[in-house]
Structure formats: C-alpha cells, structure tokens
Design a protein around this motif. Structure first.
Motif, PDB file in Angstrom:
ATOM      1  N   VAL A 283      -8.337  10.496  48.634  1.00  0.00           N
ATOM      2  CA  VAL A 283      -6.968  10.997  48.465  1.00  0.00           C
ATOM      3  C   VAL A 283      -6.303  10.533  47.171  1.00  0.00           C
ATOM      4  O   VAL A 283      -5.214  10.994  46.831  1.00  0.00           O
ATOM      5  CB  VAL A 283      -6.099  10.564  49.665  1.00  0.00           C
ATOM      6  N   MET A 284      -6.941   9.648  46.435  1.00  0.00           N
ATOM      7  CA  MET A 284      -6.295   9.081  45.245  1.00  0.00           C
ATOM      8  C   MET A 284      -6.182  10.105  44.127  1.00  0.00           C
ATOM      9  O   MET A 284      -6.937  11.087  44.066  1.00  0.00           O
ATOM     10  CB  MET A 284      -7.079   7.877  44.740  1.00  0.00           C
ATOM     11  N   HIS A 285      -5.243   9.865  43.242  1.00  0.00           N
ATOM     12  CA  HIS A 285      -5.117  10.635  42.004  1.00  0.00           C
ATOM     13  C   HIS A 285      -5.989   9.916  40.974  1.00  0.00           C
ATOM     14  O   HIS A 285      -5.722   8.752  40.634  1.00  0.00           O
ATOM     15  CB  HIS A 285      -3.659  10.678  41.548  1.00  0.00           C
ATOM     16  N   PRO A 286      -7.014  10.575  40.439  1.00  0.00           N
ATOM     17  CA  PRO A 286      -8.014   9.861  39.631  1.00  0.00           C
ATOM     18  C   PRO A 286      -7.598   9.560  38.185  1.00  0.00           C
ATOM     19  O   PRO A 286      -8.279   8.826  37.496  1.00  0.00           O
ATOM     20  CB  PRO A 286      -9.213  10.810  39.654  1.00  0.00           C
ATOM     21  N   ARG A 287      -6.488  10.104  37.707  1.00  0.00           N
ATOM     22  CA  ARG A 287      -6.100   9.890  36.303  1.00  0.00           C
ATOM     23  C   ARG A 287      -4.647   9.433  36.228  1.00  0.00           C
ATOM     24  O   ARG A 287      -3.773  10.157  35.759  1.00  0.00           O
ATOM     25  CB  ARG A 287      -6.311  11.174  35.494  1.00  0.00           C
ATOM     26  N   PRO A 288      -4.371   8.231  36.665  1.00  0.00           N
ATOM     27  CA  PRO A 288      -2.977   7.748  36.652  1.00  0.00           C
ATOM     28  C   PRO A 288      -2.491   7.433  35.246  1.00  0.00           C
ATOM     29  O   PRO A 288      -3.287   7.197  34.334  1.00  0.00           O
ATOM     30  CB  PRO A 288      -3.056   6.474  37.498  1.00  0.00           C
ATOM     31  N   ARG A 289      -1.178   7.425  35.088  1.00  0.00           N
ATOM     32  CA  ARG A 289      -0.577   7.041  33.819  1.00  0.00           C
ATOM     33  C   ARG A 289      -0.656   5.518  33.682  1.00  0.00           C
ATOM     34  O   ARG A 289      -0.304   4.789  34.616  1.00  0.00           O
ATOM     35  CB  ARG A 289       0.882   7.494  33.750  1.00  0.00           C
ATOM     36  N   THR A 290      -1.109   5.057  32.552  1.00  0.00           N
ATOM     37  CA  THR A 290      -1.277   3.615  32.357  1.00  0.00           C
ATOM     38  C   THR A 290      -0.649   3.174  31.042  1.00  0.00           C
ATOM     39  O   THR A 290      -0.354   3.991  30.170  1.00  0.00           O
ATOM     40  CB  THR A 290      -2.763   3.224  32.355  1.00  0.00           C
ATOM     41  N   ILE A 291      -0.493   1.879  30.917  1.00  0.00           N
ATOM     42  CA  ILE A 291       0.087   1.301  29.720  1.00  0.00           C
ATOM     43  C   ILE A 291      -0.492  -0.086  29.516  1.00  0.00           C
ATOM     44  O   ILE A 291      -0.952  -0.716  30.478  1.00  0.00           O
ATOM     45  CB  ILE A 291       1.636   1.248  29.831  1.00  0.00           C
ATOM     46  N   ALA A 292      -0.474  -0.581  28.289  1.00  0.00           N
ATOM     47  CA  ALA A 292      -0.990  -1.921  27.990  1.00  0.00           C
ATOM     48  C   ALA A 292       0.126  -2.952  28.131  1.00  0.00           C
ATOM     49  O   ALA A 292       1.298  -2.658  27.919  1.00  0.00           O
ATOM     50  CB  ALA A 292      -1.559  -1.971  26.576  1.00  0.00           C
ATOM     51  N   ALA A 293      -0.243  -4.174  28.458  1.00  0.00           N
ATOM     52  CA  ALA A 293       0.735  -5.234  28.710  1.00  0.00           C
ATOM     53  C   ALA A 293       1.525  -5.604  27.464  1.00  0.00           C
ATOM     54  O   ALA A 293       2.670  -6.069  27.574  1.00  0.00           O
ATOM     55  CB  ALA A 293       0.033  -6.468  29.265  1.00  0.00           C
ATOM     56  N   ASP A 294       0.949  -5.405  26.286  1.00  0.00           N
ATOM     57  CA  ASP A 294       1.648  -5.802  25.068  1.00  0.00           C
ATOM     58  C   ASP A 294       2.544  -4.706  24.510  1.00  0.00           C
ATOM     59  O   ASP A 294       3.181  -4.877  23.471  1.00  0.00           O
ATOM     60  CB  ASP A 294       0.664  -6.260  23.993  1.00  0.00           C
ATOM     61  N   MET A 295       2.648  -3.579  25.204  1.00  0.00           N
ATOM     62  CA  MET A 295       3.555  -2.518  24.791  1.00  0.00           C
ATOM     63  C   MET A 295       4.987  -2.895  25.160  1.00  0.00           C
ATOM     64  O   MET A 295       5.229  -3.699  26.058  1.00  0.00           O
ATOM     65  CB  MET A 295       3.178  -1.198  25.457  1.00  0.00           C
ATOM     66  N   LEU A 296       5.952  -2.301  24.467  1.00  0.00           N
ATOM     67  CA  LEU A 296       7.344  -2.531  24.814  1.00  0.00           C
ATOM     68  C   LEU A 296       7.644  -1.899  26.169  1.00  0.00           C
ATOM     69  O   LEU A 296       7.131  -0.828  26.501  1.00  0.00           O
ATOM     70  CB  LEU A 296       8.274  -1.935  23.756  1.00  0.00           C
TER      71      LEU A 296
END
Length: 336
Positions: A283-296
């Motif tokens: 049931v998961m969405h396979p392409r989630p929106r992600t971001i890096a920890a060092d981004m603002l």
C-alpha cells in the motif's frame, strides 16, 4: 483669556480637508527635497563609501536633537548591513565619551546647520587624533563643513513645517542619505541575505535563513517507520503512536522504500482495498518527497506547499532514512 492660551487650545472640530491638504503638501515637499538631493550627488559620496570600506575600525555617528535621532537610526542601519557602526552623543563626547573613538574609526557627523555647538565643540579633538570626518549637512559653508574631509550635501529648499522651523524635510534628507550610504556599502561588500540573517537571528528572515532541516526534523524513536513486510495493522499502529499522519517504509538496512499517509489510507478505503490482507509494501507510495538534513528548513516548507503534503522525509545521499519534518515542526520553529 490671553492670545497664547487661545492659540494652544485645540479646535473642537478637526478640519479634515485642511489636515489632508497639509499631509499631501508635506509628502510633496519631502519628496521634492529627496529628488533634488539625488541630482546633487557627486564624487564625494563615492569617496566616502570607498573610505569606509577601507576602515579598520568603525563608523562613529554623531548628531544632536533631531539629527541625533536620525544618527542613531543611521548607525543601526549600517551595523545591521555589514558596516560596524555606533552612535556617540556629542554632548557626552566632550565629557569622556570621545574616548570611544579610536584610531581606525571614521566620524559621520549630522547637523542641518553645521553650527551645532555640542558638535562643533568636539571637532578639534577629532581632527587632532587624525580621525577622518564626514559631514552630513545643509550648511556647506558651516564650521562642520570646513572641518570635514568630505561633505554630503543634505540641504533642503524648505522644511515641510508650515512655519519652516521644525526639522522635517531636512531630517528626511539625512535619513535617506544614511540609507543610501548603507545600501552602497552593503552592495560593495557583497552583503547578502544570509549575512543579513546572521545579524538578525531573532527575526523572521533569520529563522528562515539560519534554520536547517536537521534543526527541526524528528528522528530516533520519534520517527515513524516500519519494514515492507509489516502488516497494515502494524503500519496503522505506528502511525497512531507517532501522531504525524504518516509512516516511512524502510528495508532492514534503513534504506527508504516508500511512505504511507492518512491520505493513502482514505484512498484505500474509498477503493475498497482489504487492508487486513495487505502488507506495508503493498500500500505504500514508492516515490515519496525527500530532502537532505543540511538543506534550509524553508526548502521543506516549499516542498509541502508545492505538493500539498504535510510531511517530508529526510534522507542521506544513500537514501538512508534520517528523519521526518512535519508542517507543525516548521510552524513551531516559526519558519512558516
């Protein structure tokens, strides 16, 4: 009743049309004064900017009365835009505060007439120390102007005051000239938004430009996650326990595989999916929106706004899950 008392007595009914006319005249007079001053700007302005850029010390701003109030603002604007500056009261300077002015500094003195006693009284001491002096004045033949190394011409044709007495257009001219200096200096220094934020850490811009994703993300035991083979019942429990309306799906190595949200749950129910017979991987969405920890953190806010989501998963370069940022986290940190 004497005439003075009669003059000071306020009218029972305000003449609104007269007040509006005077307000418009005031703005027109001051705008005309600024336009005229702009036309008079010459190489002295550029020379002052160049000299300030070369300073090893600070800009020391001085002024009495209304010019003093303007001077405090000019000093504050310079300091907040990359030019170290502070205000010294001329009357206090002659009683010891002149010791604040040291080699490497530059004095910026404000006086419309250029004959303010408290200010002219400290000029010889400033000159004896070899401190560069910039005069911001309308009195081009004044004592202040004659002592100055550079003169910034802020004269006005008339004050906006109907009596031509109260400092109005002249102080506006001083304020605008101070802003012009600050803008020219910040441009020459390459002073950018992040530099501004560092000198305004308590302001909204400071929070937006100094707060990174790592500062607001949830991690460790607060991070909702299950493995792909987990049942949907376990998936729901994890979402409920962490209270973010979503859960990440990761493999045994911690690599992100997908995400399941409250929105996905509603869509499954509407489609009649039997969740009891499904796993998280189903049931998961396979392409989630992600971001890096060092981004603002503001970048995470933009992702949420662009895609209409309330959470963004945080991953490293190898797609290992590191955390999650929820919209409430951004609001709590006053990023949005």
């Amino acid at each position: 009743m004497n005439s003075d008392a009669a003059i000071s007595c306020p009218p029972d009914v305000l003449d609104g049309s007269r007040a509006l006319r005077l307000a418009c005249e005031t703005l027109d007079i001051e705008a005309d004064a600024l336009r005229a001053m702009s036309q008079r700007l010459d190489g002295a302005f550029s020379a002052v900017v160049q000299r300030i850029l070369q300073l090893s010390g600070r800009v020391v701003v001085m002024g009495m009365g209304k010019s003093g109030h303007v001077g405090r603002k000019v000093a504050a604007t310079l300091a907040s835009t990359g030019t170290p500056a502070f205000f010294v009261h001329p009357a206090e300077a002659s009683h010891g505060d002149l010791g604040m002015v040291t080699a490497g500094d530059l004095v910026l003195a404000l006086s419309n007439s250029g004959e303010t006693d408290e200010l002219t009284g400290v000029l010889p001491a400033i000159k004896r120390q070899g401190i560069p002096l910039v005069a911001m004045t309308g009195g081009l033949q004044s004592t202040l102007a004659k002592h100055a190394d550079w003169v910034l011409d802020t004269r006005v044709e008339r004050e906006a005051c109907p009596l031509n007495l109260a400092p109005t257009a002249s102080t506006t001219a001083q304020l605008a000239m101070g802003d012009a200096l600050a803008v020219a200096l910040l441009d020459a220094r390459g002073f950018g938004a992040e530099d501004f934020a560092r000198s305004h850490p308590g302001g909204a811009l400071g929070r937006r430009l100094l707060t990174h994703v790592r500062d607001v993300m949830r991690s460790g035991k607060d991070l909702p996650r299950v493995q792909p083979e987990a049942s949907c019942v376990d998936l729901m429990r994890e979402m409920s326990a962490k209270g973010l309306g979503c859960s990440a799906i990761v493999d045994a190595a911690g690599t992100l595989q997908g995400i399941f949200t409250d929105g996905d749950l509603r869509r499954c129910v509407e489609a009649g999916v039997d969740l009891r017979a499904r796993s998280a991987a189903d049931v998961m969405h396979p392409r989630p929106r992600t971001i890096a920890a060092d981004m603002l953190a503001v970048a995470a806010a933009r992702l949420m706004e662009e895609y209409g989501i309330t959470s963004v998963l945080v991953v490293d370069a190898q797609q290992h899950l590191q955390g999650v940022v929820h919209i409430r986290d951004l609001m709590r940190a006053k990023v949005i």
